[in-house]
Each structure stands twice: as C-alpha cells, then as structure tokens.
Scaffold this motif. Sequence first.
Motif, mmCIF file in Angstrom:
data_model
loop_
_atom_site.group_PDB
_atom_site.id
_atom_site.type_symbol
_atom_site.label_atom_id
_atom_site.label_comp_id
_atom_site.label_asym_id
_atom_site.label_seq_id
_atom_site.Cartn_x
_atom_site.Cartn_y
_atom_site.Cartn_z
ATOM 1 N N ASN A 28 1.027 -1.236 0.050
ATOM 2 C CA ASN A 28 0.193 0.027 0.015
ATOM 3 C C ASN A 28 0.982 1.180 -0.171
ATOM 4 O O ASN A 28 1.739 1.154 0.707
ATOM 5 C CB ASN A 28 -0.953 0.066 1.271
ATOM 6 N N LYS A 29 0.179 2.221 -0.721
ATOM 7 C CA LYS A 29 1.113 3.560 -0.684
ATOM 8 C C LYS A 29 0.152 4.640 -0.291
ATOM 9 O O LYS A 29 -1.022 4.517 -0.294
ATOM 10 C CB LYS A 29 1.527 3.926 -2.211
ATOM 11 N N TYR A 30 0.725 5.454 0.617
ATOM 12 C CA TYR A 30 -0.063 6.435 1.270
ATOM 13 C C TYR A 30 0.677 7.734 0.979
ATOM 14 O O TYR A 30 1.828 7.978 0.852
ATOM 15 C CB TYR A 30 -0.066 6.388 2.744
ATOM 16 N N ILE A 33 9.680 14.022 10.372
ATOM 17 C CA ILE A 33 11.038 13.960 10.994
ATOM 18 C C ILE A 33 10.881 13.562 12.543
ATOM 19 O O ILE A 33 11.778 12.829 12.974
ATOM 20 C CB ILE A 33 11.509 15.318 10.989
ATOM 21 N N LYS A 34 10.197 13.901 13.058
ATOM 22 C CA LYS A 34 10.099 13.725 14.714
ATOM 23 C C LYS A 34 9.721 12.460 15.026
ATOM 24 O O LYS A 34 10.481 11.680 15.710
ATOM 25 C CB LYS A 34 8.832 14.537 15.321
ATOM 26 N N ASN A 35 8.731 11.794 14.011
ATOM 27 C CA ASN A 35 8.478 10.280 14.117
ATOM 28 C C ASN A 35 9.118 9.189 13.453
ATOM 29 O O ASN A 35 8.894 8.176 13.450
ATOM 30 C CB ASN A 35 6.886 10.250 14.070
ATOM 31 N N ASP A 36 10.056 9.903 12.625
ATOM 32 C CA ASP A 36 10.706 8.983 11.667
ATOM 33 C C ASP A 36 9.750 8.084 10.641
ATOM 34 O O ASP A 36 9.870 7.106 10.712
ATOM 35 C CB ASP A 36 11.648 8.166 12.291
ATOM 36 N N THR A 37 8.526 8.755 10.441
ATOM 37 C CA THR A 37 7.651 8.071 9.584
ATOM 38 C C THR A 37 7.885 7.497 8.369
ATOM 39 O O THR A 37 7.525 6.255 8.245
ATOM 40 C CB THR A 37 6.598 9.222 9.216
ATOM 41 N N THR A 38 8.925 8.132 7.778
ATOM 42 C CA THR A 38 9.208 7.504 6.338
ATOM 43 C C THR A 38 10.672 6.588 6.386
ATOM 44 O O THR A 38 10.954 5.728 5.514
ATOM 45 C CB THR A 38 9.955 8.496 5.528
ATOM 46 N N ILE A 94 19.277 12.871 -6.772
ATOM 47 C CA ILE A 94 18.489 11.966 -6.220
ATOM 48 C C ILE A 94 17.451 11.275 -6.908
ATOM 49 O O ILE A 94 16.756 11.840 -7.639
ATOM 50 C CB ILE A 94 17.201 12.980 -5.234
ATOM 51 N N ASN A 95 17.886 9.798 -6.903
ATOM 52 C CA ASN A 95 17.117 9.185 -7.983
ATOM 53 C C ASN A 95 16.266 8.201 -7.504
ATOM 54 O O ASN A 95 16.564 7.571 -6.277
ATOM 55 C CB ASN A 95 18.536 8.190 -8.718
ATOM 56 N N THR A 126 8.226 7.738 -5.189
ATOM 57 C CA THR A 126 9.024 7.109 -4.198
ATOM 58 C C THR A 126 9.380 8.092 -2.993
ATOM 59 O O THR A 126 10.167 7.722 -2.009
ATOM 60 C CB THR A 126 10.399 6.465 -4.573
ATOM 61 N N GLY A 127 9.065 9.571 -3.081
ATOM 62 C CA GLY A 127 9.455 10.340 -1.848
ATOM 63 C C GLY A 127 10.419 11.218 -2.224
ATOM 64 O O GLY A 127 10.808 11.869 -1.158
ATOM 65 N N LYS A 128 11.126 11.472 -3.571
ATOM 66 C CA LYS A 128 12.323 12.404 -3.665
ATOM 67 C C LYS A 128 11.779 13.771 -3.190
ATOM 68 O O LYS A 128 12.415 14.397 -2.345
ATOM 69 C CB LYS A 128 12.471 12.355 -5.041
#
Length: 79
Positions: free
Chosen positions: A2-4, A17-22, A46-47, A52-54
């Motif tokens: 699944n992608k969100y 960043i605080k929760n290191d979600t990624t 950045i490849n 993918t979240g770049k």
Amino acid sequence: MNKYDILPTKSNLALSIKNDTTGRNSNLYNLLRLLNFQQDSLSIAINGSWGTGKTFFIKQCQLMLDNAFSCEDDEICKQ
C-alpha cells in the motif's frame, strides 16, 4: 504494498521527521552532514521512480536547514 500520500505541509514534514515516519531520518542526517562539510561546489542527484518520495525527502532537508531543526526545542514539532 500500500502507498500513502502525505502532503508536504510544514507540520507533516516536521511530524514525519520527529516520528521517523518514512524511516529515512538517518539518510536525512547523513545528507545534511555531507552538505555541512563541503567547501566547494557540489551537485547531488536524488534518483528514484515516480512516487518514491524524492520531493518529500528534499522538503524535509529544506525544513531542517531553514530551521536549524531540533525536535527537542523547535516550535515546528509542537504543532
């Protein structure tokens, strides 16, 4: 798999960043450390595939650089 989608708002970026979600905080800190020690011009690529979240990753870096980011005492994390 699944992608969100998480919109790159300032509060979403800070919380991620605080929760290191990624799961990329170590990559963020390593990139920022690399940038901090550069004396000359530098190009970085950045490849990754689409989605993918770049962009999100770079916006996290920008937020950290713009705010001298520290979750312990930064107002951004308290939102």
